[in-house]
Write a protein that holds these residues in place. Structure first.
Motif, PDB file in Angstrom:
ATOM      1  N   LEU A 183       0.822  -1.215   0.000  1.00  0.00           N
ATOM      2  CA  LEU A 183       0.000   0.000   0.000  1.00  0.00           C
ATOM      3  C   LEU A 183       0.855   1.265   0.000  1.00  0.00           C
ATOM      4  CD1 LEU A 183      -2.835  -0.982   2.513  1.00  0.00           C
ATOM      5  CD2 LEU A 183      -3.076  -0.592   0.045  1.00  0.00           C
ATOM      6  N   ALA A 184       2.036   1.171   0.597  1.00  0.00           N
ATOM      7  CA  ALA A 184       2.949   2.319   0.648  1.00  0.00           C
ATOM      8  C   ALA A 184       3.839   2.392  -0.605  1.00  0.00           C
ATOM      9  CB  ALA A 184       3.817   2.242   1.896  1.00  0.00           C
ATOM     10  N   ASN A 185       3.563   1.540  -1.586  1.00  0.00           N
ATOM     11  CA  ASN A 185       4.317   1.494  -2.852  1.00  0.00           C
ATOM     12  C   ASN A 185       5.797   1.171  -2.652  1.00  0.00           C
ATOM     13  OD1 ASN A 185       2.138   2.019  -4.620  1.00  0.00           O
ATOM     14  ND2 ASN A 185       2.270   4.191  -4.094  1.00  0.00           N
ATOM     15  N   LEU A 219       7.863   8.666   4.942  1.00  0.00           N
ATOM     16  CA  LEU A 219       6.719   9.274   5.620  1.00  0.00           C
ATOM     17  C   LEU A 219       5.417   8.582   5.234  1.00  0.00           C
ATOM     18  CD1 LEU A 219       7.630  13.081   5.357  1.00  0.00           C
ATOM     19  CD2 LEU A 219       7.867  11.566   7.341  1.00  0.00           C
ATOM     20  N   ASN A 220       5.303   8.204   3.967  1.00  0.00           N
ATOM     21  CA  ASN A 220       4.118   7.486   3.506  1.00  0.00           C
ATOM     22  C   ASN A 220       3.998   6.131   4.206  1.00  0.00           C
ATOM     23  OD1 ASN A 220       1.781   7.235   1.843  1.00  0.00           O
ATOM     24  ND2 ASN A 220       2.940   5.914   0.470  1.00  0.00           N
ATOM     25  N   LEU A 221       5.115   5.450   4.381  1.00  0.00           N
ATOM     26  CA  LEU A 221       5.113   4.165   5.083  1.00  0.00           C
ATOM     27  C   LEU A 221       4.624   4.353   6.523  1.00  0.00           C
ATOM     28  CD1 LEU A 221       5.820   1.131   5.303  1.00  0.00           C
ATOM     29  CD2 LEU A 221       8.107   1.859   6.017  1.00  0.00           C
ATOM     30  N   LEU A 222       5.107   5.372   7.186  1.00  0.00           N
ATOM     31  CA  LEU A 222       4.667   5.637   8.565  1.00  0.00           C
ATOM     32  C   LEU A 222       3.171   5.924   8.603  1.00  0.00           C
ATOM     33  CD1 LEU A 222       7.566   7.878   9.950  1.00  0.00           C
ATOM     34  CD2 LEU A 222       7.214   5.420  10.271  1.00  0.00           C
ATOM     35  N   TYR A 223       2.680   6.632   7.597  1.00  0.00           N
ATOM     36  CA  TYR A 223       1.250   6.940   7.528  1.00  0.00           C
ATOM     37  C   TYR A 223       0.433   5.665   7.284  1.00  0.00           C
ATOM     38  CZ  TYR A 223      -3.148   8.839   5.842  1.00  0.00           C
ATOM     39  OH  TYR A 223      -4.481   9.100   5.660  1.00  0.00           O
ATOM     40  N   ILE A 242       7.277   8.795  17.083  1.00  0.00           N
ATOM     41  CA  ILE A 242       8.329   9.156  16.121  1.00  0.00           C
ATOM     42  C   ILE A 242       9.026  10.435  16.569  1.00  0.00           C
ATOM     43  CG2 ILE A 242       8.787   9.909  13.744  1.00  0.00           C
ATOM     44  CD1 ILE A 242       8.265   6.925  13.917  1.00  0.00           C
ATOM     45  N   LYS A 243       8.269  11.407  17.021  1.00  0.00           N
ATOM     46  CA  LYS A 243       8.855  12.682  17.445  1.00  0.00           C
ATOM     47  C   LYS A 243       9.735  12.542  18.678  1.00  0.00           C
ATOM     48  CE  LYS A 243       5.562  15.870  15.417  1.00  0.00           C
ATOM     49  NZ  LYS A 243       4.564  16.914  15.646  1.00  0.00           N
ATOM     50  N   ARG A 244       9.485  11.522  19.489  1.00  0.00           N
ATOM     51  CA  ARG A 244      10.296  11.301  20.696  1.00  0.00           C
ATOM     52  C   ARG A 244      11.684  10.736  20.384  1.00  0.00           C
ATOM     53  NH1 ARG A 244       5.757   8.217  24.082  1.00  0.00           N
ATOM     54  NH2 ARG A 244       4.451   9.981  24.587  1.00  0.00           N
TER      55      ARG A 244
END
Length: 116
Positions: free
Chosen positions: A33-35, A69-73, A82-84
């Motif tokens: 799905l994340a290509n 970023l797309n994979l994380l989404y 992620i921000k930590r």
């Protein structure tokens, strides 16, 4: 549900519930799905899975950040988690992100197994 805190715990839990193959299927599905061209065989050894996922995440961070970023989404990894993370060492960051992706994928499989 208490999420496993180490890769070894995650794998032993997946194997204990006999859901390791479902975990691989979920990873394959979300990466597709994340290509991201990736298709793990369901019989892949956990150590190989960890190594290959880490390598892919590292390359995505280094070379294809939009796809990362797309994979994380797609995998729905918590933005707060992620921000930590400390982004000063890309190799360490990619290892930690790989585990967060695996944790989230395991969570999806576990919930689907227990509530469907």
């Amino acid at each position: 549900m208490q999420l496993p805190q180490t890769f070894e715990d995650l794998i032993s839990e997946a194997e204990g519930f006999e859901l390791y193959s479902k975990l691989i299927q979920q990873i394959n599905k979300d990466f597709l799905l994340a290509n991201i061209d990736l298709d793990f065989d369901e019989s892949i050894l956990p150590s190989s899975l960890k190594y290959m996922l880490h390598e892919i995440v590292f390359k995505l961070i280094q070379e294809k950040f939009a796809e990362y970023l797309n994979l994380l989404y797609i995998t729905d990894v918590s933005e707060i988690k992620i921000k930590r993370l400390d982004g000063s060492d890309t190799l360490k960051l990619s290892e930690e992100v790989t585990f967060l992706v695996l944790q989230r994928e395991w969570q999806k499989v576990w919930f689907r197994n227990n509530y469907s």
